[in-house]
Design an enzyme around this catalytic site. Structure first.
Site, short mmCIF file in Angstrom:
data_model
loop_
_atom_site.label_atom_id
_atom_site.label_comp_id
_atom_site.label_asym_id
_atom_site.label_seq_id
_atom_site.Cartn_x
_atom_site.Cartn_y
_atom_site.Cartn_z
N ARG A 255 74.16 -2.11 45.64
CA ARG A 255 74.26 -0.91 46.47
C ARG A 255 74.47 -1.25 47.94
NH1 ARG A 255 69.92 3.27 43.68
NH2 ARG A 255 71.48 4.27 42.38
N LYS B 143 67.24 10.71 27.00
CA LYS B 143 66.92 12.14 26.90
C LYS B 143 68.15 13.03 26.84
CE LYS B 143 62.86 11.88 29.88
NZ LYS B 143 62.67 12.24 31.31
N GLY C 288 72.16 4.66 35.92
CA GLY C 288 71.48 3.43 36.32
C GLY C 288 71.44 2.37 35.24
N GLY D 155 71.69 10.20 38.90
CA GLY D 155 71.52 11.66 38.91
C GLY D 155 72.66 12.38 39.61
P1 ADP Z 1 71.20 5.85 32.22
O1 ADP Z 1 70.28 5.33 33.29
O2 ADP Z 1 72.36 4.91 31.98
O3 ADP Z 1 71.61 7.26 32.46
P2 ADP Z 1 68.97 6.60 30.57
O4 ADP Z 1 68.05 6.41 31.72
O5 ADP Z 1 69.23 7.96 30.08
O6 ADP Z 1 70.37 5.86 30.86
O7 ADP Z 1 68.40 5.80 29.31
C1 ADP Z 1 68.17 4.42 29.34
C2 ADP Z 1 66.99 4.03 28.48
O8 ADP Z 1 67.16 4.54 27.17
C3 ADP Z 1 66.85 2.54 28.35
O9 ADP Z 1 65.63 2.15 28.93
C4 ADP Z 1 66.85 2.29 26.86
O10 ADP Z 1 65.90 1.37 26.44
C5 ADP Z 1 66.51 3.63 26.31
N1 ADP Z 1 66.98 3.79 24.92
C6 ADP Z 1 68.24 3.82 24.48
N2 ADP Z 1 68.29 3.93 23.16
C7 ADP Z 1 67.00 3.97 22.72
C8 ADP Z 1 66.39 4.10 21.45
N3 ADP Z 1 67.11 4.20 20.34
N4 ADP Z 1 65.04 4.14 21.41
C9 ADP Z 1 64.31 4.03 22.54
N5 ADP Z 1 64.82 3.91 23.74
C10 ADP Z 1 66.16 3.87 23.86
MG MG Z 2 68.15 5.55 33.62
#
Ligand code: ADP
Ligand code: MG
Length: 404
Positions: free
Chosen positions: A38, A199, A352, A375
């Site tokens: 960053r 989520k 992230g 976000g």
């Molecule tokens: P991003 O930051 O790319 O938007 P998120 O914050 O929504 O992604 O999600 C990332 C997290 O989701 C990671 O810590 C990963 O371990 C978790 N994750 C992904 N698939 C699974 C799963 N099947 N069970 C539990 N955790 C998961």
């Molecule tokens: Mg994340």
């Protein structure tokens, strides 16, 4: 659509003092910057300002201090790293605002740099307190926002101060908005969107939007279990977000009436618990038995998703396919990262953890745009206006404005 806000390139800079909101919210380890992505991303704007003879006052938040100030969240390590990257001295202010900081700011000559302390050391920052915004505005003549990652928050340093000073978009912020807007508004087709992560509720807005504009949405990560639950498929001990189930059911319903295909995994990798040492099992179906949790998509799913990505005109990827931090469950995420890196179409990665995955696997150089905003990128993709962008001068006003 072209970018409608005034660019830092259009500002009259020589001899001016510029308050620049950057996103230096970086991970620290042992009092040093652990990942300077960053900081590097903000360098073009900082260099442009210095080359054009402006004095630069830099402001950023770092983490979420519980007490103000919290010494472990000082920007001092960031200032040191920035100085190394630029090869110049970065003066460090002892606070965000106040008499001493004003003296330091007034003492800056053209090209000089002053880094303020963590903006969240001021309780007024997240409340967008006008008094704090005024005190920030005392430090400069102009405002530049290059903190795309914080542009979805209406804080004193992202919105309040922009209401006090003429505000311009930094180079990074502008590019982020342009690249992400293009994905939604004028993508090369087919547009394939890969969504994963933890989520559904974080990403339901994006799912809704892309059900209207994408050709395919490929779902992975823990998010898929809300969809399976909504379909009545057993999910065992998998991570299921309860309020996500209803949202997933609604998305499935909307998908039926749309031209966009919504795809779910066809096979899974299971573990007993969220742990690299856990017993591991691959299975060629998606029903999860009690005592097991789905921690990654299986190889057949990865191959299907990789094929769709290879055939896409544009790929947007947000959210890992599995618990990629645990090596035994990283294969699905790695396969998608590899497919995105190799894809002939335009590729954009945001979020992230997905960005961390792309970096970890060493594919960042082969992705067309890696967003610095988690976000903020989601909100922009959903079609929301970002307050930190809205607060800047419109391009049209700048052409006639006296300060331009
Ligand atoms: P991003 O930051 O790319 O938007 P998120 O914050 O929504 O992604 O999600 C990332 C997290 O989701 C990671 O810590 C990963 O371990 C978790 N994750 C992904 N698939 C699974 C799963 N099947 N069970 C539990 N955790 C998961
Ligand atoms: Mg994340």
């Amino acid at each position: 659509m072209s970018f409608e806000k005034a660019s830092v390139r259009d500002a009259a800079l020589p001899g001016r003092r510029v308050f620049v909101r950057v996103d230096f919210n970086v991970p620290l380890a042992d009092g040093e910057v652990a990942d300077d992505t960053r900081i590097r991303a903000a360098l073009p704007t900082i260099e442009l300002l210095r080359e054009r003879g402006a004095a630069v006052v830099l402001a950023s938040h770092l983490g979420r201090p519980k007490v103000q100030p919290e010494p472990a969240l000082s920007l001092a390590p960031v200032g040191r790293r920035l100085g190394e990257l630029l090869g110049v001295e970065v003066k460090q202010a002892p606070a965000v605002v106040g008499g001493e900081v004003e003296l330091l700011a007034r003492g800056l000559g053209p090209g000089d740099l002053l880094l303020l302390e963590n903006t969240r050391f001021e309780p007024g920052e997240t409340k967008n307190d006008p008094k704090l915004a005024e005190a920030m505005a005392e430090l400069a003549d102009l405002y530049v926002n290059d903190a795309f990652g914080a542009a979805h928050r209406a804080h004193a340093s992202t919105v309040g101060v922009a209401n006090q000073l003429p505000g311009y978009a930094g180079l990074l912020l502008q590019r982020e908005v342009e690249e992400l807007t293009k994905v939604v508004e004028s993508p090369e087709r087919p547009l394939v969107v890969v969504l994963g992560g933890a989520k559904v509720s974080d990403k339901v807005g994006v799912i809704d939007r892309f059900l209207e504009v994408a050709d395919q949405i490929l779902i992975g990560g823990a998010m898929c279990f809300s969809f399976f639950r909504a379909q009545g498929v057993a999910t065992g001990d998998s991570l299921v977000e309860e309020k996500g189930v209803e949202l997933a059911a609604e998305a499935l319903e909307r998908a039926k009436g749309s031209d966009c295909e919504l795809e779910l995994p066809v096979d899974l990798v299971l573990g007993r618990s969220f742990d690299a040492e856990t017993e591991r099992r691959e299975q060629d179906c998606v029903e999860v038995a009690g005592g097991w949790m789905g921690l990654d998509v299986g190889p057949r799913t990865s191959a299907r998703y990789a094929k769709a990505i290879a055939g896409a005109g544009t790929v947007l990827w947000n959210g890992p396919m599995g618990a990629f931090e645990l090596e035994p469950f990283a294969a699905g995420t790695r396969a998608v990262a590899e497919a995105v890196a190799a894809a002939p179409g335009t590729t954009v990665v945001g979020g992230g953890d997905s960005v961390a995955a792309v970096n970890q696997f060493g594919f960042d150089d082969r992705v067309d745009w890696v967003s610095t905003g988690g976000g903020a990128s989601l909100e922009l993709l959903e079609g929301k206006k970002l307050p930190g962008v809205e607060a800047l001068l419109d391009k049209t006003t700048v052409e006639e404005a006296p300060h331009a």
